[in-house]
Motif scaffolding. Structure first.
Motif, PDB file in Angstrom:
ATOM      1  N   GLY A  17       1.110  -1.236   0.307  1.00 38.58           N
ATOM      2  CA  GLY A  17       0.033  -0.072   0.086  1.00 38.58           C
ATOM      3  C   GLY A  17       0.752   1.775  -0.118  1.00 38.58           C
ATOM      4  N   ASN A  18       2.192   1.148   0.014  1.00 41.65           N
ATOM      5  CA  ASN A  18       2.935   2.244   0.026  1.00 41.65           C
ATOM      6  C   ASN A  18       3.433   2.213  -1.180  1.00 41.65           C
ATOM      7  N   ASP A  19       2.802   3.016  -2.198  1.00 43.70           N
ATOM      8  CA  ASP A  19       2.892   3.955  -3.619  1.00 43.70           C
ATOM      9  C   ASP A  19       3.579   4.617  -4.263  1.00 43.70           C
ATOM     10  N   ASP A  63       2.886   7.870  -3.007  1.00 46.11           N
ATOM     11  CA  ASP A  63       4.553   8.167  -2.083  1.00 46.11           C
ATOM     12  C   ASP A  63       5.124   9.101  -2.554  1.00 46.11           C
ATOM     13  N   GLN A  64       5.937   8.010  -3.235  1.00 40.35           N
ATOM     14  CA  GLN A  64       7.036   8.519  -3.675  1.00 40.35           C
ATOM     15  C   GLN A  64       7.224   7.868  -5.569  1.00 40.35           C
ATOM     16  N   LEU A  65       8.201   8.862  -5.812  1.00 46.70           N
ATOM     17  CA  LEU A  65       8.730   8.713  -7.135  1.00 46.70           C
ATOM     18  C   LEU A  65       9.597   7.846  -7.444  1.00 46.70           C
ATOM     19  N   PHE A  94      11.721  10.076  -4.567  1.00 46.78           N
ATOM     20  CA  PHE A  94      11.749  11.166  -4.587  1.00 46.78           C
ATOM     21  C   PHE A  94      10.092  11.171  -3.511  1.00 46.78           C
ATOM     22  N   ASN A  95      10.352  11.764  -2.874  1.00 46.44           N
ATOM     23  CA  ASN A  95       9.177  11.586  -1.740  1.00 46.44           C
ATOM     24  C   ASN A  95       8.230  12.624  -2.813  1.00 46.44           C
ATOM     25  N   ALA A  96       7.236  12.750  -2.094  1.00 46.14           N
ATOM     26  CA  ALA A  96       5.485  13.656  -2.744  1.00 46.14           C
ATOM     27  C   ALA A  96       5.919  14.672  -2.924  1.00 46.14           C
ATOM     28  N   GLU A 123      14.536  14.877  -2.910  1.00 44.24           N
ATOM     29  CA  GLU A 123      15.079  13.853  -3.300  1.00 44.24           C
ATOM     30  C   GLU A 123      15.723  12.511  -1.868  1.00 44.24           C
ATOM     31  N   VAL A 124      15.662  11.629  -1.378  1.00 46.96           N
ATOM     32  CA  VAL A 124      16.197  11.340  -0.314  1.00 46.96           C
ATOM     33  C   VAL A 124      16.978   9.502  -0.962  1.00 46.96           C
ATOM     34  N   GLU A 125      17.508   8.721   0.145  1.00 47.84           N
ATOM     35  CA  GLU A 125      18.049   8.192  -0.014  1.00 47.84           C
ATOM     36  C   GLU A 125      18.331   6.749   0.021  1.00 47.84           C
ATOM     37  N   HIS A 126      17.140   6.183   0.432  1.00 44.97           N
ATOM     38  CA  HIS A 126      16.507   4.840   0.428  1.00 44.97           C
ATOM     39  C   HIS A 126      14.437   4.835   0.667  1.00 44.97           C
ATOM     40  N   CYS A 127      14.496   3.209  -0.227  1.00 40.86           N
ATOM     41  CA  CYS A 127      13.081   3.715   0.291  1.00 40.86           C
ATOM     42  C   CYS A 127      12.766   1.786   0.097  1.00 40.86           C
ATOM     43  N   GLY A 128      12.193   1.199   1.109  1.00 46.13           N
ATOM     44  CA  GLY A 128      12.974  -0.351   1.383  1.00 46.13           C
ATOM     45  C   GLY A 128      11.345  -0.867   0.031  1.00 46.13           C
ATOM     46  N   ASN A 129      10.199  -0.143  -0.058  1.00 45.14           N
ATOM     47  CA  ASN A 129       9.020  -1.017  -0.240  1.00 45.14           C
ATOM     48  C   ASN A 129       9.765  -0.270  -1.490  1.00 45.14           C
ATOM     49  N   GLY A 130      10.088   0.649  -2.256  1.00 41.21           N
ATOM     50  CA  GLY A 130      10.303   1.113  -3.853  1.00 41.21           C
ATOM     51  C   GLY A 130      11.027  -0.109  -4.017  1.00 41.21           C
ATOM     52  N   ALA A 131      12.514  -0.599  -3.096  1.00 45.37           N
ATOM     53  CA  ALA A 131      13.359  -1.460  -4.168  1.00 45.37           C
ATOM     54  C   ALA A 131      12.780  -3.060  -4.587  1.00 45.37           C
ATOM     55  N   ASN A 142      18.494   5.980   4.936  1.00 46.09           N
ATOM     56  CA  ASN A 142      17.774   7.656   5.456  1.00 46.09           C
ATOM     57  C   ASN A 142      17.386   7.672   7.501  1.00 46.09           C
ATOM     58  N   PRO A 143      17.080   8.862   7.430  1.00 50.83           N
ATOM     59  CA  PRO A 143      16.471   9.196   8.675  1.00 50.83           C
ATOM     60  C   PRO A 143      15.273   8.846  10.007  1.00 50.83           C
ATOM     61  N   HIS A 144      15.744   7.627  10.500  1.00 50.97           N
ATOM     62  CA  HIS A 144      14.158   7.256  11.290  1.00 50.97           C
ATOM     63  C   HIS A 144      14.789   7.723  13.216  1.00 50.97           C
ATOM     64  N   GLU A 181       6.119   9.411   7.291  1.00 52.69           N
ATOM     65  CA  GLU A 181       7.133   9.695   6.773  1.00 52.69           C
ATOM     66  C   GLU A 181       7.809  11.105   6.275  1.00 52.69           C
ATOM     67  N   ARG A 182       9.063  11.337   6.704  1.00 47.56           N
ATOM     68  CA  ARG A 182       9.293  12.190   5.631  1.00 47.56           C
ATOM     69  C   ARG A 182       8.620  12.271   4.675  1.00 47.56           C
ATOM     70  N   GLY A 183       8.040  14.335   4.178  1.00 46.77           N
ATOM     71  CA  GLY A 183       7.213  13.950   2.411  1.00 46.77           C
ATOM     72  C   GLY A 183       6.813  13.556   2.490  1.00 46.77           C
ATOM     73  N   ALA A 231       2.742   2.125   4.765  1.00 53.06           N
ATOM     74  CA  ALA A 231       3.810   0.599   5.318  1.00 53.06           C
ATOM     75  C   ALA A 231       5.087   1.313   4.860  1.00 53.06           C
ATOM     76  N   CYS A 232       6.249   1.122   5.410  1.00 48.29           N
ATOM     77  CA  CYS A 232       7.195   2.188   5.051  1.00 48.29           C
ATOM     78  C   CYS A 232       8.668   1.293   5.464  1.00 48.29           C
ATOM     79  N   GLY A 233       9.413   0.651   4.753  1.00 47.91           N
ATOM     80  CA  GLY A 233       9.779  -0.900   4.466  1.00 47.91           C
ATOM     81  C   GLY A 233      11.355   0.095   5.426  1.00 47.91           C
ATOM     82  N   THR A 234      11.942   0.590   4.801  1.00 39.88           N
ATOM     83  CA  THR A 234      13.919   1.510   6.113  1.00 39.88           C
ATOM     84  C   THR A 234      12.523   1.865   7.381  1.00 39.88           C
ATOM     85  N   GLY A 235      11.294   2.239   7.497  1.00 37.52           N
ATOM     86  CA  GLY A 235      10.462   2.246   8.474  1.00 37.52           C
ATOM     87  C   GLY A 235      10.833   1.104   9.834  1.00 37.52           C
ATOM     88  N   ALA A 236      10.743   0.576   8.840  1.00 34.60           N
ATOM     89  CA  ALA A 236      10.344  -1.555   9.607  1.00 34.60           C
ATOM     90  C   ALA A 236      11.504  -1.706  10.164  1.00 34.60           C
TER      91      ALA A 236
HETATM   92  N1  LIG Z   1       9.825   9.192   3.777  1.00 36.62           N
HETATM   93  C1  LIG Z   1      11.521   8.391   3.587  1.00 36.62           C
HETATM   94  C2  LIG Z   1      11.581   7.886   2.142  1.00 36.62           C
HETATM   95  C3  LIG Z   1      10.493   6.249   1.632  1.00 36.62           C
HETATM   96  C4  LIG Z   1      11.121   5.187   2.846  1.00 36.62           C
HETATM   97  C5  LIG Z   1       9.303   4.623   2.564  1.00 36.62           C
HETATM   98  N2  LIG Z   1       8.730   4.598   1.965  1.00 36.62           N
HETATM   99  C6  LIG Z   1      10.538   2.928   2.688  1.00 36.62           C
HETATM  100  O1  LIG Z   1       9.177   2.127   1.761  1.00 36.62           O
HETATM  101  O2  LIG Z   1      11.838   3.042   3.107  1.00 36.62           O
HETATM  102  C7  LIG Z   1      12.250   9.390   3.737  1.00 36.62           C
HETATM  103  O3  LIG Z   1      12.359  10.882   3.379  1.00 36.62           O
HETATM  104  O4  LIG Z   1      13.411   9.539   4.026  1.00 36.62           O
END
Ligand SMILES: N[C@H](CCC[C@H](N)C(=O)O)C(=O)O
Length: 270
Positions: free
Chosen positions: A5-7, A38-40, A58-60, A64-72, A153-155, A204-206, A212-217
């Motif tokens: 659902g993190n799209d 949520d992110q491009l 890129f957040n919505a 531009e950010v360093e990492h996205c787990g669900n995106g990976a 990315n920072p948590h 999430e930042r941005g 869901a947030c992969g890096t957050g988990a």
């Molecule tokens: N909002 C996060 C980037 C997307 C992370 C999240 N969607 C994931 O699955 O890790 C940040 O600004 O660091």
């Protein structure tokens, strides 16, 4: 595409060279006037010899950010489905990490997310010398205790009694934009169900609260293991579904496993 659902909107810059401004990204991300995400994610050729691809996130809000787990995970499915990658594992570079992505036959993807970094400077977190440990005074909440970790990315992670009733929508924005985090921060609200299970919601930042947030988990489980409260393989229950997070401790990478789903493809006039 989405990961629980993190799209995401995914652009293959190898086949479609395109450069987008922050304003164009914001308008594409608009859920009423654009595609909505949520992110491009932008797939590009690698710039280092040990990577197969590079991957920009890129957040919505256009940042531009360093990492996205669900995106990976979605990235891995995309390049394999499109024949851009012949085999798994796939090595992909982000702004500050090299990830290794493994897919299995039932559309689940495992990602070596690299090591968690608990140093405050990795976020960066500018500690208030008047506050011992990781505490902040927040205007409408008083003193807030948290753990801090970078997954690239920072948590920060707050432990709460019940994730369902946690003040994600009110306390999340206050912490995300707090002066102690000059580059902003993702704010996780973690309920420890037992040593093998957490419930987690992330502001999430941005992007605000996502399903869901992969890096957050990864960040939450690493903090729980670091505090001696979790075992080394944990089911993270997020609003959008479950991720499996494994971390064997200091010096080892965090491994995240979960689904990646393609919803539709199309073309957009920019
Ligand atoms: N909002 C996060 C980037 C997307 C992370 C999240 N969607 C994931 O699955 O890790 C940040 O600004 O660091």
């Amino acid at each position: 595409m989405h990961g629980l659902g993190n799209d995401f909107m995914v652009i293959d810059q190898i086949s479609h060279p395109v450069e987008l401004s922050a304003e164009q990204i914001r308008s594409l991300g608009d859920r009423h006037r654009g595609v909505g995400f949520d992110q491009l994610l932008i797939i590009a050729p690698p710039t280092r010899p040990d990577a197969d691809f590079s991957y920009r996130i890129f957040n919505a809000d256009g940042s531009e950010v360093e990492h996205c787990g669900n995106g990976a995970r979605c990235f891995a499915r995309y390049v394999l489905m499109r024949g851009l990658a012949a085999r798994s594992p796939i090595r992909v570079q982000t702004r500050n990490r090299l990830l290794e992505l493994h897919t299995d036959d039932n559309a689940r993807v495992s990602v070596d997310m690299g090591e968690p970094d608990f140093a405050p400077a990795s976020l960066p977190f500018v500690a208030d010398t008047r506050q011992p440990g990781y505490q902040l005074n927040v205007e409408s909440y008083g003193t807030v205790d948290f753990q801090a970790v970078s997954m690239g990315n920072p948590h920060i992670v707050l432990t709460v009694a019940d994730a369902n009733t946690a003040p994600v929508g009110s306390l999340g924005p206050e912490l995300y934009s707090h002066a102690a985090f000059p580059q902003g921060v993702n704010v996780g609200f973690m309920q420890i169900v037992d040593r093998d299970t957490i419930r987690l919601r992330v502001f999430e930042r941005g992007a605000g609260e996502t399903e869901a947030c992969g890096t957050g988990a990864c960040a939450a489980v690493a903090c729980g293991i670091q505090a001696g409260l979790l075992n080394t393989r944990v089911r993270a229950v997020l609003t959008g579904g479950d991720l499996t997070i494994e971390w064997a401790g200091a010096g080892q990478p965090v491994i995240m496993t979960g689904p990646a789903t393609t919803v539709f493809e199309g073309s957009v006039l920019i």
